[in-house]
Design an enzyme around this catalytic site. Structure first.
Site, short mmCIF file in Angstrom:
data_model
loop_
_atom_site.label_atom_id
_atom_site.label_comp_id
_atom_site.label_asym_id
_atom_site.label_seq_id
_atom_site.Cartn_x
_atom_site.Cartn_y
_atom_site.Cartn_z
N ASP A 1 0.84 -1.18 -0.03
CA ASP A 1 -0.07 -0.08 -0.02
C ASP A 1 0.84 1.23 -0.15
OD1 ASP A 1 0.81 -0.85 2.69
OD2 ASP A 1 -0.92 0.67 3.29
N ASP B 1 5.07 4.48 7.72
CA ASP B 1 4.09 3.54 9.20
C ASP B 1 4.90 3.33 10.30
OD1 ASP B 1 2.73 3.71 7.02
OD2 ASP B 1 2.00 1.61 7.26
N HIS C 1 -3.13 8.06 6.84
CA HIS C 1 -3.13 6.55 6.92
C HIS C 1 -4.14 6.21 7.93
CE1 HIS C 1 -1.04 2.67 7.43
NE2 HIS C 1 -0.70 2.88 6.52
#
Length: 303
Positions: free
Chosen positions: A65, A211, A269
């Site tokens: 992603d 992330d 996110h």
């Protein structure tokens, strides 16, 4: 104009309204693509960003992603007749993926060169440098090796116009002041640099942190950042899930911004479980008031 365009705000599962991670940072007439999820080329079209202006791509990590859209982007670059090289800063492994026979079937024969730069296995390291700005990679805390990126303007010294006239500064003396030196004259007079230089303006800076699990140890690397983007995948009532998946809650994103003494926080996110991002925004604002939940195709100024 120095600005950030968000192309995708969701985490692994895109929705009909929110694509996965990708954004374009426009800084000093440079265009940087940061992460490249599926659908990035569509969002670039919708944002009216010219493909040819993008000369550098930064990929934070090799979860699909965050990089799956690069095949479409490269293919489109090629079909549009791109000839000039493209630099890609990414974890070890992406070069092998993009130069594999399988990738060749997906993107065809590229008519431009790909310059790969492997992200360093260091906590904090400079990876890009030019006359106006620098970029640093920050090693994050995720399930696989993942990096954040810190873009910062280089400090410059400008000479006061009134000082040039007052002291009748020569060109060589002006250059000396710009280099941080005092002026020493044959008469014995010394003019301090601090008296000649203009007041330093705040430097433009942007940090991309996604992330990662909550990682306060890195906040000092970006202390005083002008604009901070930090992942906020979950609400804090899902902290166990955030810990399990090495992600951050909205409250933790606000806490990180406070520790970093950021001027403004953008969160993104988001998990697809949240149809609206209002609760995530409010939760982060409880800790850091100047917080905005990003939206797809949203544009945010750095100036």
């Amino acid at each position: 104009m120095n600005k950030l365009t968000i192309l995708g705000t969701n985490s692994a599962l895109p929705t009909s309204e929110r694509f996965s991670s990708a954004q374009v940072l426009q800084l000093f007439e440079r265009y940087f693509l940061i992460d490249c999820a599926e659908g990035t080329q569509m969002r670039l079209r919708q944002a009216n960003i010219a493909f040819a202006k993008i000369n550098t791509i930064f990929i934070s990590h090799l979860h699909s992603d965050h990089f799956l859209g690069i095949f479409g982007v490269l293919s489109t670059f090629s079909m549009l007749g791109r000839k000039h090289a493209l630099s890609i800063y990414a974890p070890a492994g992406l070069e092998e993926i993009l130069t594999s026979p399988q990738a060749h079937y997906l993107v065809g024969e590229l008519q431009f060169k790909l310059n790969f730069h492997t992200l360093p296995n260091e906590d904090f390291a400079q990876i890009y440098d030019d006359k106006k700005m620098s970029v640093y990679a920050i090693h994050l805390n995720h399930r696989i090796d993942t990096w954040g990126f810190y873009f910062t303007e280089k400090p410059s010294i400008n000479v006061k116009k009134e000082a040039i006239a007052q002291y009748n500064l020569s060109l060589d003396e002006i250059i000396a002041v710009k280099n941080g030196n005092d002026i020493h004259r044959s008469t014995g007079e010394t003019i301090p640099n601090t008296e000649l230089r203009a007041t330093d303006k705040p430097l433009l800076s942007y940090a991309y942190i996604s992330d990662t699990a909550f990682f306060p140890q890195i906040a000092h690397y970006i202390k005083g950042v002008r604009l901070l983007y930090h992942e906020a995948t979950f609400l804090h009532n899902m902290l166990p899930r955030a810990i399990e998946t090495f992600h951050t809650t909205a409250r933790q994103a606000g806490e990180f911004a406070r520790l970093a003494q950021a001027e403004q926080l953008l969160i993104g996110h988001f998990s697809a479980r949240y149809k609206s991002t209002e609760e995530l925004e409010k939760e982060a604002q409880e800790v850091f008031a100047n917080t905005t939940a990003t939206r797809d195709l949203g544009v945010y100024s750095l100036s």
